[in-house]
Motif scaffolding. Structure first.
Motif, PDB file in Angstrom:
ATOM      1  N   UNK A 711      19.735 -41.885  30.842  1.00 26.86           N
ATOM      2  CA  UNK A 711      20.956 -41.331  31.437  1.00 26.86           C
ATOM      3  C   UNK A 711      21.701 -40.366  30.497  1.00 26.86           C
ATOM      4  N   UNK A 712      21.943 -40.808  29.228  1.00 23.76           N
ATOM      5  CA  UNK A 712      22.674 -39.928  28.313  1.00 23.76           C
ATOM      6  C   UNK A 712      21.812 -38.748  27.861  1.00 23.76           C
ATOM      7  N   UNK A 713      20.635 -39.049  27.350  1.00 27.40           N
ATOM      8  CA  UNK A 713      19.787 -37.963  26.842  1.00 27.40           C
ATOM      9  C   UNK A 713      19.446 -36.925  27.907  1.00 27.40           C
ATOM     10  N   UNK A 714      19.136 -37.330  29.141  1.00 26.14           N
ATOM     11  CA  UNK A 714      18.811 -36.316  30.169  1.00 26.14           C
ATOM     12  C   UNK A 714      19.943 -35.345  30.481  1.00 26.14           C
ATOM     13  N   UNK A 715      21.197 -35.756  30.163  1.00 24.12           N
ATOM     14  CA  UNK A 715      22.289 -34.804  30.383  1.00 24.12           C
ATOM     15  C   UNK A 715      22.099 -33.532  29.545  1.00 24.12           C
TER      16      UNK A 715
END
Length: 792
Positions: A711-715
């Motif tokens: 979730x965080x990294x794909x941003x």
């Protein structure tokens, strides 16, 4: 007097001892000194028994000492002393037998030399008296001969003087005869010869002869010049010279009406004959020059036949643009500038096709078109020199004049190929008073332009906001207009004749950049509370754009040449340190470095404020996520499908919205710096404030890893291929927290067993940890709660 044979038979001078004997003698003395024991001088000087005993005692004490075992060396010592004694005796005998022989030889040579010297002195006395009496007898003859030589030299000078007069009169008579028979070419050739004689006499002190020669040359030059000029003007009139339109020029050059071949033949002949008068014309005519304050480059007078061709145009120019004519208006410099350009254009074809071949035929290096242009440009220079003092204190008129002159210069150089080495209008504008006024007016209008552009409603809007391909830099209108203004200023001064003037304009540009930076800073401070607002981002884009353009200009050839010129000026005035001079010389720095550094500092400061602003919002939205019960979350096997933690939603939504907002408002390069700075702060925040501040069971570690990696990294995956590389602390912490029990235990044992000299780098790299230190990994392992019960 002595006979030659007597003089030649001179006895050999006394010679020094041969070099071999001298060397030998020196060697012997050296051996004696070397062989003699230390202190022998004392022994010879004081011959008493006490001194001898004292010396022997000291010698034995030195050689034997207090060690009784060394007494056995006395035998060898006695043998050495005996050998030295024998050698010394032999040397003394040898020297005592050789020295008397040498002294006798030297005395004999001295006596022979003395006898020879006495003989020479006896011969010198009668010889001296004989020479003195001879000189005394010859003195009257020498005086008479000197007077005769002086008379002969004076007669020769008179003859030479008469020859020059005779030669001048002969040339003058021949010129007269040729003119009476209408043989003008021959008369012109003789005038050339007479001019050469005049030039040869320039260093003579015969003022009357010089005046006579100059008067004769002037007399015949005027007659020939008037006749040839009249005939040449008549031929030009038949060709309808000068051409008042471009169509007329093409007609004369292209068509061949009746009588044209004869006309062009006469044109050719008369042009060549006028060329022959060039040397005498330069000798007699004082060139008309502008004052020295304009620093015009040295140039020869315009070729005589071209002068004749220019005469009607010069007359028209002075008629229309001097005096009280309605065409002579101070506010309309474009009238006479355009007129000169039109004349150059109208006559170019005729000059190239008809006049240039004549010059090439006689071997002249003159370019007819450029020579013609040079004569017309001199009219412009005279006009500017008289008009500019009247316009200096009227800003609008002076600025208009400069604009028109620069346009004239551009067309003159680009369209008509006028060389930069010739005198031009830029030399007039470079005069000190005019130049300082130009700088003042340039600064004034630039500042006014900056005021208007910053106060415009569209100042912070990009002109190309609807064209994505063009609007990569997202440059606001005010920044683009400002850089265009600087570029226009560069175009205006780049053709100035001297580097010092160009450097003064460069300083003006740097001052304007600094002024614009200060204005941007003032507006930015007003917008600090809205660091993510449209105007704040537009200011940041403007700063980035100006910095990038200046960096590009630093590699431009023109500014590199100015850098070299500035280096020479700084070196002469000792303005910079040796380090700074070295950086300039090696091209490590540029003329814009100071400005670029200030702009880059402002850019970084503004970006930091934006990052801090977004980071504060992200921290506020992460309060619930920090309080997540990481110790009691269900394991992954107990869940059908892993899902995002509900407490992480505000954090990720805030982050997503701000990234999208700033991606739209900042240019690509700025946004890349922004998200990388934000990612770095966010990485440390999650690692220090969330991970290190909690303990994790198996489910909590899995949930944290899912939240981060899914979730965080794909941003950030829209901005780079591997966003996890910007969250190394979080990524590696997740790896440690999610190791299976066996691997975690093994890693823990390895970390406990290693010492300072044997780091656990290999073991950490094996599990994928490269950023975290060994102590950090041990802390993370202790944050795990899912260790097996060992009974301890």
């Amino acid at each position: 007097m002595l006979a030659a044979d007597d003089i030649g038979e001179v006895p050999a001078a006394p010679c020094c001892p041969e070099s071999g004997d001298e060397t030998k003698n020196t060697d012997v003395k050296s051996d004696v000194n070397t062989a003699a024991p230390a202190g022998s001088e004392q022994l010879s000087q004081g011959g008493s028994d006490d001194a001898l005993l004292s010396y022997v005692s000291a010698f034995i004490e030195k050689e034997v000492g207090s060690d009784l075992k060394s007494l056995k060396t006395l035998g060898k010592l006695i043998e050495q002393m005996t050998e030295s004694k024998v050698k010394l005796e032999e040397q003394v005998l040898t020297i005592s037998s050789e020295i008397p022989k040498r002294i006798q030889s030297a005395l004999k040579d001295a006596e022979e030399s003395k006898q020879l010297l006495d003989e020479f002195l006896e011969q010198e006395a009668p010889l001296f008296s004989s020479i003195s009496s001879h000189l005394l007898m010859a003195q009257p003859w020498m005086d008479d001969l000197g007077a005769m030589i002086t008379q002969m030299e004076e007669i020769e000078r008179h003859l030479a003087y008469l020859k020059w007069v005779s030669q001048t009169e002969e040339l003058s008579d021949n010129i007269q005869q040729y003119l009476m028979t209408n043989s003008v070419p021959e008369a012109a050739s003789l005038l050339v010869t007479m001019t050469e004689l005049d030039i040869q006499l320039q260093e003579s002190s015969c003022t009357h002869l010089l005046s006579f020669m100059r008067a004769t040359v002037k007399f015949w030059h005027k007659i020939l010049k008037d006749k040839l000029t009249s005939d040449f003007e008549e031929v030009l009139a038949q060709l309808h010279w000068p051409f008042t339109s471009h169509t007329q020029s093409q007609t004369v050059g292209g068509s061949r009406p009746a009588g044209t071949p004869e006309l062009y033949s006469s044109l050719d002949t008369l042009f060549c004959q006028l060329l022959k008068l060039q040397a005498s014309d330069e000798l007699l005519t004082e060139p008309k020059q502008l004052p020295e304050k304009y620093c015009l480059p040295a140039s020869p007078p315009v070729t005589l036949p071209i002068q004749v061709m220019l005469a009607p145009l010069q007359k028209r120019f002075r008629y229309h643009f001097r005096g009280s004519r309605q065409t002579n208006v101070m506010s309309k410099p474009e009238w006479y500038l355009a007129q000169v350009l039109m004349w150059i254009g109208n006559h170019t074809q005729f000059l190239d096709e008809k006049i240039q071949p004549i010059l090439d035929k006689v071997g002249s290096a003159v370019n007819a078109r450029l020579e013609f242009s040079r004569g017309l440009v001199m009219l412009i220079l005279e006009k500017l020199a008289s008009d500019i003092p009247c316009l200096l204190y009227d800003d609008s008129l002076f600025c208009h004049l400069v604009d028109e002159v620069l346009l004239f210069e551009r067309e003159l150089h680009t369209v008509h190929g006028y060389p930069s080495t010739f005198a031009s209008c830029m030399h007039i504008l470079s005069e000190e008073t005019c130049f300082q006024r130009w700088l003042t007016v340039e600064r004034k209008f630039a500042l006014q332009k900056m005021d208007s552009m910053l106060s415009s409603e569209a100042a912070w809007v990009s002109q190309y906001k609807d064209i994505s391909d063009v609007d990569e830099m997202k440059v606001p209108d005010c920044a683009e207009v400002f850089m265009t203004l600087l570029l226009v200023i560069t175009d205006r001064y780049k053709n100035l004749p001297t580097a010092s003037r160009k450097l003064q304009f460069l300083e003006l540009q740097k001052d304007l950049v600094d002024d614009f930076r200060i204005r941007l800073t003032q507006v930015m401070k007003e917008e600090t509370r809205a660091a993510l607002g449209f105007r704040y981002c537009a200011i940041l884009n403007a700063v980035n754009y100006i910095s990038a353009v200046l960096a590009d200009w630093a590699d431009n050839v023109f500014f590199l040449q100015l850098q070299q010129a500035a280096l020479e000026v700084f070196a002469e005035n000792n303005v910079l340190s040796k380090l700074q001079l070295g950086q300039l010389a090696s091209m490590e720095s540029s003329v814009f470095d100071d400005m670029i550094n200030l702009l880059e500092r402002l850019k970084l400061d503004m970006l930091t404020r934006q990052v801090d602003h977004v980071f504060r919002e992200v921290k506020d939205s992460a309060k619930l996520y920090k309080k997540e019960r990481w110790l009691s979350l269900p394991s992954q096997s107990e869940q059908a499908v892993m899902s995002l933690s509900s407490s992480a939603c505000p954090l990720l939504l805030t982050l997503r919205d701000r990234l999208l907002q700033l991606e739209q408002q900042l240019c690509f390069s700025l946004f890349r710096i922004f998200w990388q700075m934000l990612a770095e702060k966010l990485d440390l925040y999650i690692y220090q404030e969330i991970i290190l501040a909690n303990h994790f069971n198996e489910g909590g570690a899995a949930q944290l890893q899912f939240d981060m990696t899914r979730n965080l990294f794909p941003l950030f995956s829209h901005y780079c291929k591997r966003p996890e590389n910007y969250f190394k602390h979080v990524k590696e912490a997740c790896i440690i927290l999610n190791l299976n029990i066996g691997s975690a235990l093994l890693l823990k044992d390895v970390l406990q067993s290693v010492s300072e000299h044997i780091p656990a780098t290999a073991a950490l790299n094996e599990v994928g940890v490269y950023k975290l230190a060994q102590q950090d990994v041990e802390i993370l392992l202790n944050l795990r709660t899912n260790w097996p019960n060992t009974g301890k």
